[in-house]
Write a protein that holds these residues in place. Structure first.
Motif, PDB file in Angstrom:
ATOM      1  N   GLU A  34       4.820  -4.919  12.833  1.00  0.00           N
ATOM      2  CA  GLU A  34       5.880  -4.168  11.572  1.00  0.00           C
ATOM      3  C   GLU A  34       6.810  -5.286  10.747  1.00  0.00           C
ATOM      4  O   GLU A  34       6.538  -4.664   9.608  1.00  0.00           O
ATOM      5  CB  GLU A  34       7.099  -3.874  11.969  1.00  0.00           C
ATOM      6  N   ALA A  35       5.785  -6.136  10.762  1.00  0.00           N
ATOM      7  CA  ALA A  35       6.710  -7.460  10.274  1.00  0.00           C
ATOM      8  C   ALA A  35       5.774  -7.880   8.940  1.00  0.00           C
ATOM      9  O   ALA A  35       5.587  -8.827   8.107  1.00  0.00           O
ATOM     10  CB  ALA A  35       7.391  -8.876  10.339  1.00  0.00           C
ATOM     11  N   GLY A  36       4.060  -7.713   9.358  1.00  0.00           N
ATOM     12  CA  GLY A  36       3.831  -7.625   8.882  1.00  0.00           C
ATOM     13  C   GLY A  36       2.435  -8.637   9.384  1.00  0.00           C
ATOM     14  O   GLY A  36       1.347  -9.431   8.301  1.00  0.00           O
ATOM     15  N   VAL A  62      -0.264   2.485  19.616  1.00  0.00           N
ATOM     16  CA  VAL A  62      -0.777   2.110  18.162  1.00  0.00           C
ATOM     17  C   VAL A  62      -1.856   3.146  17.096  1.00  0.00           C
ATOM     18  O   VAL A  62      -2.276   3.792  18.058  1.00  0.00           O
ATOM     19  CB  VAL A  62      -2.010   0.522  18.624  1.00  0.00           C
ATOM     20  N   ARG A  63      -1.363   2.855  16.135  1.00  0.00           N
ATOM     21  CA  ARG A  63      -1.295   4.222  14.490  1.00  0.00           C
ATOM     22  C   ARG A  63      -3.420   3.256  13.951  1.00  0.00           C
ATOM     23  O   ARG A  63      -3.021   1.725  13.990  1.00  0.00           O
ATOM     24  CB  ARG A  63      -0.716   4.764  14.633  1.00  0.00           C
ATOM     25  N   PRO A  64      -3.289   3.828  13.548  1.00  0.00           N
ATOM     26  CA  PRO A  64      -4.391   3.640  12.706  1.00  0.00           C
ATOM     27  C   PRO A  64      -3.855   3.023  11.498  1.00  0.00           C
ATOM     28  O   PRO A  64      -2.530   3.780  10.773  1.00  0.00           O
ATOM     29  CB  PRO A  64      -5.383   4.970  12.349  1.00  0.00           C
ATOM     30  N   ALA A  65      -3.830   2.326  10.451  1.00  0.00           N
ATOM     31  CA  ALA A  65      -3.327   1.914   9.345  1.00  0.00           C
ATOM     32  C   ALA A  65      -3.504   3.104   8.232  1.00  0.00           C
ATOM     33  O   ALA A  65      -4.796   3.756   8.584  1.00  0.00           O
ATOM     34  CB  ALA A  65      -4.176   0.784   9.078  1.00  0.00           C
ATOM     35  N   ARG A  66      -3.678   2.849   7.052  1.00  0.00           N
ATOM     36  CA  ARG A  66      -4.156   3.381   6.743  1.00  0.00           C
ATOM     37  C   ARG A  66      -5.307   3.711   5.995  1.00  0.00           C
ATOM     38  O   ARG A  66      -6.388   5.185   5.765  1.00  0.00           O
ATOM     39  CB  ARG A  66      -3.121   3.088   4.258  1.00  0.00           C
ATOM     40  N   ARG A  67      -6.083   2.660   5.906  1.00  0.00           N
ATOM     41  CA  ARG A  67      -6.935   2.460   5.972  1.00  0.00           C
ATOM     42  C   ARG A  67      -7.719   1.444   6.712  1.00  0.00           C
ATOM     43  O   ARG A  67      -7.996   0.857   6.148  1.00  0.00           O
ATOM     44  CB  ARG A  67      -7.933   1.431   4.445  1.00  0.00           C
ATOM     45  N   VAL A 123      15.834  -6.648  13.871  1.00  0.00           N
ATOM     46  CA  VAL A 123      14.743  -7.798  14.040  1.00  0.00           C
ATOM     47  C   VAL A 123      13.294  -6.385  13.630  1.00  0.00           C
ATOM     48  O   VAL A 123      12.501  -5.994  14.848  1.00  0.00           O
ATOM     49  CB  VAL A 123      14.590  -8.994  15.133  1.00  0.00           C
ATOM     50  N   PRO A 124      12.693  -7.229  12.821  1.00  0.00           N
ATOM     51  CA  PRO A 124      10.926  -6.670  13.004  1.00  0.00           C
ATOM     52  C   PRO A 124      10.357  -6.591  14.583  1.00  0.00           C
ATOM     53  O   PRO A 124      10.267  -7.444  15.115  1.00  0.00           O
ATOM     54  CB  PRO A 124      10.723  -6.308  11.795  1.00  0.00           C
ATOM     55  N   SER A 125       9.479  -5.961  14.617  1.00  0.00           N
ATOM     56  CA  SER A 125       9.099  -5.924  16.176  1.00  0.00           C
ATOM     57  C   SER A 125       7.710  -6.584  15.982  1.00  0.00           C
ATOM     58  O   SER A 125       7.280  -6.788  14.784  1.00  0.00           O
ATOM     59  CB  SER A 125       8.846  -3.886  16.505  1.00  0.00           C
ATOM     60  N   VAL A 126       7.243  -7.760  16.690  1.00  0.00           N
ATOM     61  CA  VAL A 126       6.312  -8.212  16.951  1.00  0.00           C
ATOM     62  C   VAL A 126       5.238  -7.318  17.773  1.00  0.00           C
ATOM     63  O   VAL A 126       3.569  -8.623  17.676  1.00  0.00           O
ATOM     64  CB  VAL A 126       6.392  -9.415  17.421  1.00  0.00           C
ATOM     65  N   THR A 127       5.032  -6.072  18.233  1.00  0.00           N
ATOM     66  CA  THR A 127       3.943  -5.394  18.652  1.00  0.00           C
ATOM     67  C   THR A 127       3.028  -4.725  18.073  1.00  0.00           C
ATOM     68  O   THR A 127       3.732  -4.225  17.185  1.00  0.00           O
ATOM     69  CB  THR A 127       4.909  -4.670  19.677  1.00  0.00           C
ATOM     70  N   PRO A 128       1.826  -4.884  18.144  1.00  0.00           N
ATOM     71  CA  PRO A 128       1.170  -4.781  17.017  1.00  0.00           C
ATOM     72  C   PRO A 128       1.298  -2.765  17.274  1.00  0.00           C
ATOM     73  O   PRO A 128       1.386  -1.872  18.360  1.00  0.00           O
ATOM     74  CB  PRO A 128      -0.611  -4.602  17.867  1.00  0.00           C
ATOM     75  N   ARG A 129       0.951  -2.209  16.009  1.00  0.00           N
ATOM     76  CA  ARG A 129       1.482  -1.077  15.110  1.00  0.00           C
ATOM     77  C   ARG A 129       0.553   0.012  15.333  1.00  0.00           C
ATOM     78  O   ARG A 129       0.472   0.652  14.734  1.00  0.00           O
ATOM     79  CB  ARG A 129       3.100  -0.938  14.617  1.00  0.00           C
TER      80      ARG A 129
END
Length: 106
Positions: A42-44, A74-79, A13-19
């Motif tokens: 991870e699930a968007g 938590v990592r940075p998003a692409r933008r 199951v995709p994690s619902v923890t903010p990534r």
């Protein structure tokens, strides 16, 4: 159970923890700085978190919020977008964004 063909385990199951962090909003308010973070799992799914900080300046608030996220993995998003509220408007701040990303990734 006995004699039945083995079945493959279900997919994880995709994690619902903010990534990732997508956006950061900064606002001077009440002697401190409010930080609004827009995070994605991870699930968007997106979530918002507010961090009321006692920081006196935007640079300190940026450092504190980035370290807070880094400690949680938590990592940075692409933008990533960082915006500062002031005078009833929001403005992008590339210098604070660089500081935020540097603190978040190191």
């Amino acid at each position: 159970m006995w004699g039945e063909a083995a079945q493959a385990p279900p997919p994880p199951v995709p994690s619902v923890t903010p990534r990732t962090v997508e956006q950061v909003f900064l606002e001077n308010k009440g002697g401190g700085i409010n930080v609004l973070l827009v995070l994605e799992d991870e699930a968007g799914g997106r979530s918002r978190e507010r961090l009321p900080l006692s920081a006196r300046d935007l640079e300190s608030a940026v450092r504190q919020s980035a370290r807070h996220l880094a400690q949680r993995g938590v990592r940075p998003a692409r933008r990533v977008r960082l915006r500062v509220a002031g005078g009833g408007e929001l403005r992008d701040d590339s210098e604070l964004l660089r500081l935020f990303l540097d603190e978040l990734t190191h």
